[in-house]
Design a protein around this motif. Sequence first.
Motif, PDB file in Angstrom:
ATOM      1  N   GLN A   1       0.728  -1.588  -0.166  1.00  0.00           N
ATOM      2  CA  GLN A   1      -0.031  -0.016  -0.251  1.00  0.00           C
ATOM      3  C   GLN A   1       0.571   1.635  -0.027  1.00  0.00           C
ATOM      4  OE1 GLN A   1      -3.922   0.801   2.349  1.00  0.00           O
ATOM      5  NE2 GLN A   1      -3.201   1.859   3.145  1.00  0.00           N
ATOM      6  N   ILE A   2       1.032   1.723  -0.821  1.00  0.00           N
ATOM      7  CA  ILE A   2       1.214   3.241  -0.813  1.00  0.00           C
ATOM      8  C   ILE A   2       0.502   5.000  -0.200  1.00  0.00           C
ATOM      9  CG2 ILE A   2       1.536   4.934  -2.661  1.00  0.00           C
ATOM     10  CD1 ILE A   2       2.453   2.502  -4.582  1.00  0.00           C
ATOM     11  N   ILE A   3      -0.540   4.719  -0.290  1.00  0.00           N
ATOM     12  CA  ILE A   3      -1.517   5.590   0.199  1.00  0.00           C
ATOM     13  C   ILE A   3      -2.947   4.632   0.867  1.00  0.00           C
ATOM     14  CG2 ILE A   3      -3.445   7.637   0.016  1.00  0.00           C
ATOM     15  CD1 ILE A   3      -1.146   9.155  -2.248  1.00  0.00           C
ATOM     16  N   ASP A   4      -3.192   4.908   2.380  1.00  0.00           N
ATOM     17  CA  ASP A   4      -4.389   4.618   2.786  1.00  0.00           C
ATOM     18  C   ASP A   4      -5.774   6.022   3.038  1.00  0.00           C
ATOM     19  OD1 ASP A   4      -5.779   2.813   3.724  1.00  0.00           O
ATOM     20  OD2 ASP A   4      -5.190   4.156   6.481  1.00  0.00           O
ATOM     21  N   HIS A   5      -6.825   4.789   2.922  1.00  0.00           N
ATOM     22  CA  HIS A   5      -7.673   6.195   1.934  1.00  0.00           C
ATOM     23  C   HIS A   5      -8.137   6.654   4.010  1.00  0.00           C
ATOM     24  CE1 HIS A   5     -11.927   5.590   2.997  1.00  0.00           C
ATOM     25  NE2 HIS A   5     -12.195   6.954   2.048  1.00  0.00           N
ATOM     26  N   ASP A   6      -8.443   8.088   3.409  1.00  0.00           N
ATOM     27  CA  ASP A   6      -9.424   8.632   5.225  1.00  0.00           C
ATOM     28  C   ASP A   6      -7.482   8.768   5.387  1.00  0.00           C
ATOM     29  OD1 ASP A   6     -11.507   9.338   4.448  1.00  0.00           O
ATOM     30  OD2 ASP A   6     -11.767   7.218   5.809  1.00  0.00           O
ATOM     31  N   SER A   7      -6.601   8.226   4.887  1.00  0.00           N
ATOM     32  CA  SER A   7      -5.142   9.589   5.627  1.00  0.00           C
ATOM     33  C   SER A   7      -4.585  10.372   5.323  1.00  0.00           C
ATOM     34  CB  SER A   7      -4.132   8.314   4.932  1.00  0.00           C
ATOM     35  OG  SER A   7      -3.700   9.210   4.130  1.00  0.00           O
ATOM     36  N   ASP A   8      -4.415  11.459   6.361  1.00  0.00           N
ATOM     37  CA  ASP A   8      -4.311  12.603   6.427  1.00  0.00           C
ATOM     38  C   ASP A   8      -3.038  13.406   5.463  1.00  0.00           C
ATOM     39  OD1 ASP A   8      -6.506  13.182   8.097  1.00  0.00           O
ATOM     40  OD2 ASP A   8      -5.780  13.268  10.116  1.00  0.00           O
ATOM     41  N   THR A   9      -2.269  12.076   4.773  1.00  0.00           N
ATOM     42  CA  THR A   9      -1.017  12.783   4.169  1.00  0.00           C
ATOM     43  C   THR A   9      -1.473  14.326   3.065  1.00  0.00           C
ATOM     44  OG1 THR A   9      -1.362  10.964   2.960  1.00  0.00           O
ATOM     45  CG2 THR A   9       0.273  10.401   4.659  1.00  0.00           C
ATOM     46  N   ARG A  10      -0.274  14.390   2.259  1.00  0.00           N
ATOM     47  CA  ARG A  10      -1.213  15.241   0.869  1.00  0.00           C
ATOM     48  C   ARG A  10       0.129  15.899   0.092  1.00  0.00           C
ATOM     49  NH1 ARG A  10      -4.652  15.282   4.191  1.00  0.00           N
ATOM     50  NH2 ARG A  10      -6.369  16.775   5.240  1.00  0.00           N
ATOM     51  N   ASP A  11       0.977  14.632   0.321  1.00  0.00           N
ATOM     52  CA  ASP A  11       1.981  14.683  -0.457  1.00  0.00           C
ATOM     53  C   ASP A  11       1.083  14.477  -1.606  1.00  0.00           C
ATOM     54  OD1 ASP A  11       4.346  15.103   0.934  1.00  0.00           O
ATOM     55  OD2 ASP A  11       4.073  12.753   2.399  1.00  0.00           O
ATOM     56  N   VAL A  12       2.041  15.146  -3.155  1.00  0.00           N
ATOM     57  CA  VAL A  12       1.741  13.899  -4.447  1.00  0.00           C
ATOM     58  C   VAL A  12       2.634  13.605  -4.592  1.00  0.00           C
ATOM     59  CG1 VAL A  12       2.144  15.103  -7.145  1.00  0.00           C
ATOM     60  CG2 VAL A  12      -0.119  16.634  -4.843  1.00  0.00           C
ATOM     61  N   PHE A  13       2.258  11.983  -5.762  1.00  0.00           N
ATOM     62  CA  PHE A  13       3.343  10.942  -5.734  1.00  0.00           C
ATOM     63  C   PHE A  13       3.393  10.675  -7.489  1.00  0.00           C
ATOM     64  CE2 PHE A  13       1.530  10.382  -1.826  1.00  0.00           C
ATOM     65  CZ  PHE A  13       2.486   8.948  -0.841  1.00  0.00           C
ATOM     66  N   PHE A  14       4.470  11.139  -7.969  1.00  0.00           N
ATOM     67  CA  PHE A  14       4.821  10.791  -8.841  1.00  0.00           C
ATOM     68  C   PHE A  14       5.829   9.478  -9.258  1.00  0.00           C
ATOM     69  CE2 PHE A  14       5.266  15.400  -8.374  1.00  0.00           C
ATOM     70  CZ  PHE A  14       4.033  15.720  -9.584  1.00  0.00           C
ATOM     71  N   VAL A  15       4.788   8.504 -10.356  1.00  0.00           N
ATOM     72  CA  VAL A  15       5.364   7.158 -10.600  1.00  0.00           C
ATOM     73  C   VAL A  15       6.245   7.560 -11.680  1.00  0.00           C
ATOM     74  CG1 VAL A  15       4.735   5.358 -11.553  1.00  0.00           C
ATOM     75  CG2 VAL A  15       2.722   6.427  -9.829  1.00  0.00           C
ATOM     76  N   VAL A  16       7.810   6.897 -11.156  1.00  0.00           N
ATOM     77  CA  VAL A  16       8.600   6.971 -11.779  1.00  0.00           C
ATOM     78  C   VAL A  16       9.000   5.437 -13.166  1.00  0.00           C
ATOM     79  CG1 VAL A  16      11.585   6.958 -12.196  1.00  0.00           C
ATOM     80  CG2 VAL A  16      10.309   9.148 -10.823  1.00  0.00           C
TER      81      VAL A  16
END
Length: 228
Positions: free
Chosen positions: A36-51
């Motif tokens: 898992q990379i991001i969890d639903h309802d988490s409070d993180t705000r980062d943006v992810f670029f897929v390389v």
Amino acid sequence: MNHTLSEIPLLTALPEAKRAELEKRCVWKSYSAHEQIIDHDSDTRDVFFVVEGLARVVIYSFTGREISFDDIGPGGFFGELAAIDNEPRSANVVALQPTLVAILPQEAFLDLIRSRSELALPLMGRLVRIIRESTMRIMDLSTLGANNRVMAEILREARPGIRDDNTARISPIPIHADMASRASTTRETVARVMSDLAKRELVRRERDALVILNVEKLEDMVEHFHSV
């Protein structure tokens, strides 16, 4: 590993020096398949670029059924919604295969959008695509039975490969579990629909592709159930 943002279409208009600056502000992280990379309802705000690799955006129903919204490969990005509206994450994101992402902090992402007007239109295009696809899925769920949602999903996957002779080619062959997730149904339903379409000579399975033999007929079948 390739720690560069040069292959991210959203950022190709940036001067090389500005891109290099962003690369330094990113946290580079690798994920294993199914991690898992991001969890639903988490409070993180980062943006992810897929390389490198492939990530899937999913949510889970109250019964635990997985509903897939999008697969994001190299050059794509996700997490921008929470970065823009400062709300919790709206979905889970899971790596489908070993995946390398560049994680840009919210503040850096917003600074970039504010200072580089040439990024506004591509970003809006991405948001419009999300809205359009979500609207289509809501319509399908509201008006179609499970069998016809599967046919609608086949058509969506076929559109990039439609030919002038009213056929289309989907390669690689869609995985039943993936189609079931996108159509909000079961693998058994997908298998049953595929078998029925093959008997009607509307699809043919080849070694490395699924061939749609009559796109217009398949469209008519889906449209008929939209209208009843």
